[in-house]
Design a protein around this motif. Sequence first.
Motif, PDB file in Angstrom:
ATOM      1  N   HIS A   1       0.818  -1.210   0.000  1.00  0.00           N
ATOM      2  CA  HIS A   1       0.000   0.000   0.000  1.00  0.00           C
ATOM      3  C   HIS A   1       0.854   1.263   0.000  1.00  0.00           C
ATOM      4  CE1 HIS A   1      -4.066  -1.709   0.506  1.00  0.00           C
ATOM      5  NE2 HIS A   1      -3.457  -2.675   1.170  1.00  0.00           N
ATOM      6  N   MET A   2       1.993   1.224   0.670  1.00  0.00           N
ATOM      7  CA  MET A   2       2.812   2.432   0.786  1.00  0.00           C
ATOM      8  C   MET A   2       3.344   2.911  -0.566  1.00  0.00           C
ATOM      9  SD  MET A   2       2.924   3.512   3.930  1.00  0.00           S
ATOM     10  CE  MET A   2       4.431   4.447   4.138  1.00  0.00           C
ATOM     11  N   GLN A   3       3.492   2.004  -1.531  1.00  0.00           N
ATOM     12  CA  GLN A   3       4.030   2.398  -2.846  1.00  0.00           C
ATOM     13  C   GLN A   3       3.104   3.356  -3.582  1.00  0.00           C
ATOM     14  OE1 GLN A   3       4.062  -0.716  -5.893  1.00  0.00           O
ATOM     15  NE2 GLN A   3       2.683  -1.930  -4.603  1.00  0.00           N
ATOM     16  N   TYR A   4       1.838   3.430  -3.144  1.00  0.00           N
ATOM     17  CA  TYR A   4       0.880   4.321  -3.796  1.00  0.00           C
ATOM     18  C   TYR A   4       0.683   5.627  -3.038  1.00  0.00           C
ATOM     19  CZ  TYR A   4      -0.131  -0.143  -5.987  1.00  0.00           C
ATOM     20  OH  TYR A   4      -0.008  -1.334  -6.643  1.00  0.00           O
ATOM     21  N   TRP A   5       1.329   5.764  -1.882  1.00  0.00           N
ATOM     22  CA  TRP A   5       1.133   6.969  -1.083  1.00  0.00           C
ATOM     23  C   TRP A   5       2.451   7.613  -0.681  1.00  0.00           C
ATOM     24  CZ3 TRP A   5      -0.414   7.376   4.704  1.00  0.00           C
ATOM     25  CH2 TRP A   5      -0.758   8.703   4.996  1.00  0.00           C
ATOM     26  N   TRP A   8       8.530   7.153  -0.791  1.00  0.00           N
ATOM     27  CA  TRP A   8       9.810   7.768  -0.418  1.00  0.00           C
ATOM     28  C   TRP A   8      10.152   7.564   1.052  1.00  0.00           C
ATOM     29  CZ3 TRP A   8       5.963  10.336  -3.261  1.00  0.00           C
ATOM     30  CH2 TRP A   8       4.975  10.962  -2.498  1.00  0.00           C
ATOM     31  N   TRP A   9       9.194   7.069   1.844  1.00  0.00           N
ATOM     32  CA  TRP A   9       9.522   6.762   3.237  1.00  0.00           C
ATOM     33  C   TRP A   9      10.507   5.603   3.342  1.00  0.00           C
ATOM     34  CZ3 TRP A   9       5.228   7.172   7.523  1.00  0.00           C
ATOM     35  CH2 TRP A   9       4.863   8.515   7.655  1.00  0.00           C
ATOM     36  N   THR A 252      12.927   4.362  11.934  1.00  0.00           N
ATOM     37  CA  THR A 252      13.191   2.964  12.269  1.00  0.00           C
ATOM     38  C   THR A 252      13.492   2.862  13.766  1.00  0.00           C
ATOM     39  OG1 THR A 252      15.599   2.966  11.941  1.00  0.00           O
ATOM     40  CG2 THR A 252      14.222   2.769   9.969  1.00  0.00           C
ATOM     41  N   GLY A 253      14.168   1.795  14.155  1.00  0.00           N
ATOM     42  CA  GLY A 253      14.475   1.608  15.567  1.00  0.00           C
ATOM     43  C   GLY A 253      15.348   2.695  16.160  1.00  0.00           C
ATOM     44  N   ILE A 254      16.124   3.398  15.325  1.00  0.00           N
ATOM     45  CA  ILE A 254      16.988   4.464  15.834  1.00  0.00           C
ATOM     46  C   ILE A 254      16.139   5.625  16.334  1.00  0.00           C
ATOM     47  CG2 ILE A 254      18.846   6.071  15.267  1.00  0.00           C
ATOM     48  CD1 ILE A 254      19.676   4.106  13.031  1.00  0.00           C
ATOM     49  N   THR A 255      15.236   6.112  15.484  1.00  0.00           N
ATOM     50  CA  THR A 255      14.340   7.198  15.896  1.00  0.00           C
ATOM     51  C   THR A 255      13.405   6.742  17.006  1.00  0.00           C
ATOM     52  OG1 THR A 255      14.398   8.285  13.730  1.00  0.00           O
ATOM     53  CG2 THR A 255      12.496   8.736  15.117  1.00  0.00           C
ATOM     54  N   ILE A 279       6.673  -0.406   9.895  1.00  0.00           N
ATOM     55  CA  ILE A 279       6.556  -0.487   8.433  1.00  0.00           C
ATOM     56  C   ILE A 279       7.871  -0.843   7.755  1.00  0.00           C
ATOM     57  CG2 ILE A 279       4.686   1.212   8.473  1.00  0.00           C
ATOM     58  CD1 ILE A 279       6.612   3.217   7.193  1.00  0.00           C
ATOM     59  N   TRP A 280       8.991  -0.783   8.493  1.00  0.00           N
ATOM     60  CA  TRP A 280      10.287  -1.078   7.886  1.00  0.00           C
ATOM     61  C   TRP A 280      10.687  -2.531   8.088  1.00  0.00           C
ATOM     62  CZ3 TRP A 280       9.632   3.969   9.756  1.00  0.00           C
ATOM     63  CH2 TRP A 280       9.849   4.973   8.806  1.00  0.00           C
TER      64      TRP A 280
END
Length: 385
Positions: A1-5, A8-9, A252-255, A279-280
């Motif tokens: 789904h993310m590829q349509y919204w 770039w994340w 990701t886990g860092i943030t 999501i990653w």
Amino acid sequence: HMQYWLPWWRIVQICKITLDNGVVGWGETIPNYTHAQVPDDIQDRIIGVDAADMLWKDDLGAGVQQALFDAVGKNENVAAYSLLGNKIREWCPISWWAMDMGPKDWARQCKEAVAKGYVSTKLKARSWQDLHACLQAIFRVVPKQFKLDLDFNGTLVNSANAVELLKSLEQYEQVGMIESPIPQDDVSGNRHIRSRFNRPLAMHFGSPPIMTTLAEDLTDGFVVGGGAAQLRNQDPVANAANKPYWLQLVGTGITTTWAAHIGAVSNQAKWPAITCMNIWKSQLLKRPIEVRGGYYPVPDGPGLGIEIDQAALKKFRVNYSYVDVARHIYRYARASGETVYIACDRTALHGRYTEAGLPICEQGSQIEIISDDRSKKFANFYEEV
């Protein structure tokens, strides 16, 4: 789904800072989203400058600021939270995150969230989904204590739409908070919604101006984000008003670890943080973060208290910094049999759908994505739409 919204994340910018004594600090920025990007002249701005003097400079970019707190904490042998304030909690609340999807995919997301230790999720609710069907599909696969927080991003348009729909959701005990049902600058509309709806409402801190929001009592709590200095200024205001908030620091886990250190010292960071870590494919950490009962631990340091997964950095490294939206068409089918085709990305769909005055979460409606299969048939249909 993310590829349509938000394709770039998938791009994550890793920041590594080395002090003159060899101590290394790590941070990250989502370069196509994060509140403060790393400036192009960052080396000229920081090399040779005392690291401790730069900790509170949000304009250096999120990843650089995280790396500075990590490095200085390691140098002083203290956890990053010790540099941020007084620690008040050992574990911080955190929520799963998912964009808008149909019933089957939302249910699958929430089932996975439960298996990973979460007790809540923030869902991107949208007017083109049959929201009742989506929620009922989730309820069949999650325990009764699992909460659903719904973010409309203003897509309910006005208080008339919002009150009618939100009142219909009060039948579900598992529906928790509602974020930004209509545009936040509609002061009278948001005040009307809050007077009619019997669940907590959340708004982004600063829109409308904070004194207007508090004077009009428009919200039960806030969505808070930004750099360390900005967060340090927002927490006392929310605390004085006794308004809880969730930290929205995406990465990701860092943030996510950085959010734990912020949450450990922030009085009103009592609502589950939104970092979208789920999501990653990789958290980029040697030891992945474990969520238990909807909470995750605050590392005791030194610094951020994490070890970067160097193998993951090597595996996922790319030579580009942006990803285009995959070409597609939306097919919106109503229960009446009427069908509408729309060709645009998800962001533009928000505006086009509401401008067209299409139904608000009409029961029996469905939206599906027709993907570009590289055929001439699709190309011709896409141009026609």
